[in-house]
Scaffold this motif. Structure first.
Motif, PDB file in Angstrom:
ATOM      1  N   MET A 209      -6.062   2.331  15.432  1.00  0.00           N
ATOM      2  CA  MET A 209      -6.277   1.509  14.245  1.00  0.00           C
ATOM      3  C   MET A 209      -7.715   1.611  13.758  1.00  0.00           C
ATOM      4  SD  MET A 209      -4.740  -0.722  12.189  1.00  0.00           S
ATOM      5  CE  MET A 209      -3.409  -1.510  13.076  1.00  0.00           C
ATOM      6  N   LEU A 210      -8.673   1.621  14.653  1.00  0.00           N
ATOM      7  CA  LEU A 210     -10.076   1.751  14.264  1.00  0.00           C
ATOM      8  C   LEU A 210     -10.342   3.102  13.619  1.00  0.00           C
ATOM      9  CD1 LEU A 210     -12.934   0.552  14.273  1.00  0.00           C
ATOM     10  CD2 LEU A 210     -13.243   1.496  16.566  1.00  0.00           C
ATOM     11  N   LEU A 211      -9.766   4.161  14.181  1.00  0.00           N
ATOM     12  CA  LEU A 211      -9.921   5.487  13.575  1.00  0.00           C
ATOM     13  C   LEU A 211      -9.273   5.535  12.198  1.00  0.00           C
ATOM     14  CD1 LEU A 211     -10.775   8.464  13.798  1.00  0.00           C
ATOM     15  CD2 LEU A 211      -8.602   8.902  14.971  1.00  0.00           C
ATOM     16  N   ALA A 212      -8.115   4.877  12.056  1.00  0.00           N
ATOM     17  CA  ALA A 212      -7.437   4.862  10.757  1.00  0.00           C
ATOM     18  C   ALA A 212      -8.240   4.089   9.722  1.00  0.00           C
ATOM     19  CB  ALA A 212      -6.043   4.248  10.918  1.00  0.00           C
TER      20      ALA A 212
ATOM     21  N   TRP B 257      -5.283   7.117   3.504  1.00  0.00           N
ATOM     22  CA  TRP B 257      -4.593   5.836   3.579  1.00  0.00           C
ATOM     23  C   TRP B 257      -3.314   5.880   4.402  1.00  0.00           C
ATOM     24  CZ3 TRP B 257      -6.561   1.352   2.811  1.00  0.00           C
ATOM     25  CH2 TRP B 257      -7.612   1.171   1.912  1.00  0.00           C
ATOM     26  N   GLY B 258      -2.671   7.020   4.488  1.00  0.00           N
ATOM     27  CA  GLY B 258      -1.401   7.081   5.194  1.00  0.00           C
ATOM     28  C   GLY B 258      -1.454   6.589   6.638  1.00  0.00           C
ATOM     29  N   PRO B 259      -2.365   7.114   7.479  1.00  0.00           N
ATOM     30  CA  PRO B 259      -2.404   6.654   8.877  1.00  0.00           C
ATOM     31  C   PRO B 259      -2.686   5.164   9.022  1.00  0.00           C
ATOM     32  CG  PRO B 259      -3.635   8.692   8.614  1.00  0.00           C
ATOM     33  CD  PRO B 259      -3.293   8.231   7.240  1.00  0.00           C
TER      34      PRO B 259
ATOM     35  N   GLY C   9       0.812  -1.214   0.000  1.00  0.00           N
ATOM     36  CA  GLY C   9       0.000   0.000   0.000  1.00  0.00           C
ATOM     37  C   GLY C   9       0.841   1.258   0.000  1.00  0.00           C
ATOM     38  N   LEU C  10       1.864   1.297   0.853  1.00  0.00           N
ATOM     39  CA  LEU C  10       2.728   2.480   0.911  1.00  0.00           C
ATOM     40  C   LEU C  10       3.520   2.660  -0.381  1.00  0.00           C
ATOM     41  CD1 LEU C  10       4.057   2.197   4.573  1.00  0.00           C
ATOM     42  CD2 LEU C  10       2.499   3.926   3.685  1.00  0.00           C
ATOM     43  N   LEU C  11       3.972   1.539  -0.977  1.00  0.00           N
ATOM     44  CA  LEU C  11       4.701   1.626  -2.241  1.00  0.00           C
ATOM     45  C   LEU C  11       3.803   2.156  -3.359  1.00  0.00           C
ATOM     46  CD1 LEU C  11       7.397   1.047  -3.681  1.00  0.00           C
ATOM     47  CD2 LEU C  11       6.529  -1.257  -4.158  1.00  0.00           C
TER      48      LEU C  11
ATOM     49  N   TRP D  95     -13.098   6.509   3.776  1.00  0.00           N
ATOM     50  CA  TRP D  95     -13.534   7.749   3.134  1.00  0.00           C
ATOM     51  C   TRP D  95     -12.861   7.973   1.791  1.00  0.00           C
ATOM     52  CZ3 TRP D  95     -17.299  11.211   3.965  1.00  0.00           C
ATOM     53  CH2 TRP D  95     -18.007  11.115   5.166  1.00  0.00           C
ATOM     54  N   ASN D  96     -11.756   7.255   1.512  1.00  0.00           N
ATOM     55  CA  ASN D  96     -11.072   7.452   0.242  1.00  0.00           C
ATOM     56  C   ASN D  96     -11.960   7.062  -0.937  1.00  0.00           C
ATOM     57  OD1 ASN D  96      -8.314   7.880  -1.161  1.00  0.00           O
ATOM     58  ND2 ASN D  96      -9.016   5.922  -1.947  1.00  0.00           N
ATOM     59  N   GLN D  97     -12.667   5.926  -0.821  1.00  0.00           N
ATOM     60  CA  GLN D  97     -13.546   5.489  -1.903  1.00  0.00           C
ATOM     61  C   GLN D  97     -14.730   6.421  -2.084  1.00  0.00           C
ATOM     62  OE1 GLN D  97     -12.033   3.595   0.228  1.00  0.00           O
ATOM     63  NE2 GLN D  97     -11.331   1.693  -0.688  1.00  0.00           N
TER      64      GLN D  97
END
Length: 288
Positions: free
Chosen positions: A199-202, A176-178, A123-125, A208-210
């Motif tokens: 983790m739940l907040l992240a 996605w970063g957090p 994901g980060l890559l 929300w990205n979608q």
């Protein structure tokens, strides 16, 4: 699935004793988490090639190749989602009991560390490649606009694409970063209550990205922004706009009248001289 879990008050032992639903839930989380990141990465690379190498893009990157790439991305995401199940490391209910994911607590061996780390690194890559390609695309568009400043054709389209790229990068990093960073940290460390809440907040931020990505393409268009500006001006600032317009016109008129009235008398004398005959003007002695 989430609504079903909340409707049953998150009592997994009653409605999912064999953990079949949890495995499906976890596989969906991984698949639908990786798909937008990988697809965004592929789109960013394709867009970068199209802007920087248009001839190569038009001749080599055809629709058939992009369809194959799209199918490969989906198959790769499905493979990563099914890896824990095939390796007898099923997904587990997390501490909040509202979602399922990799085993993040009481890790037995290196596989329990490898799977969440693989998900996070991929994901980060993908996010890093997307940001890099979008940055190159934006810089190329700005440079082409500055070189072709005399030719105004396509300038608004370039600015529209640059604004969309910037908005997509900001939304992807914030959403996605957090989550990816928390998964990477949680794969190497034991979770506590505070880590589980983060983790739940992240996860909620990542969902929300979608939702925001389509609205970026819908709202950040020149026609839509112009309509929103007209609606806002009509509802809120129409009177203020008219007053401002009237003040500007009155100031311009006052400047014109002031400049005309403040001209020297020589201009008026020259206009009078133009009306007199030449014999009167050239007469140096008093006429008898």
């Amino acid at each position: 699935i989430v609504l079903y879990v909340y409707c049953l008050h998150k009592e997994w032992e009653k409605f999912d004793p064999k953990k079949i639903l949890c495995r499906i839930f976890g596989a969906c989380m991984v698949f639908f988490g990786l798909c937008p990141l990988l697809l965004g990465c592929v789109m960013a690379v394709e867009r970068c090639i199209g802007v920087t190498k248009p001839i190569f893009h038009s001749t080599k990157v055809i629709s058939r190749h992009m369809k194959k790439m799209l199918a490969l991305v989906w198959l790769f995401a499905i493979l990563i989602a099914l890896l824990p199940i095939m390796a007898s490391r099923p997904y587990e209910v997390q501490e909040s009991k509202s979602w399922c994911f990799f085993k993040m607590e009481d890790k037995r061996d290196w596989l329990d560390v490898f799977f969440p780390m693989l998900f996070s690194v991929l994901g980060l890559l993908s996010l890093f490649i997307s940001i890099l390609c979008n940055t190159v695309t934006g810089v190329t568009l700005i440079r082409s606009k500055m070189k072709n400043e005399k030719h105004r054709k396509g300038t608004s389209h370039h600015f529209e694409m640059i604004c969309q790229l910037l908005a997509i990068m900001v939304v992807s990093c914030i959403c996605w970063g957090p989550f990816l960073v928390n998964v990477l940290i949680g794969s190497t460390q034991n979770k506590d209550k505070q880590t589980s809440e983060r983790m739940l907040l992240a996860v909620r931020m990542a969902t929300w990205n979608q939702i925001l990505d389509p609205w970026v393409y819908i709202l950040l268009r020149k026609a839509v922004l112009k309509k929103l500006f007209m609606i806002t001006r009509g509802c809120c600032g129409y009177k203020l706009f008219n007053v401002y317009k009237w003040n500007c016109s009155s100031i311009k008129v006052s400047f014109k009248t002031t400049s005309i009235s403040s001209k020297p008398n020589s201009a008026q004398n020259t206009s009078v001289k133009k009306r007199l005959p030449d014999s009167v003007i050239n007469c140096s002695l008093p006429c008898t």
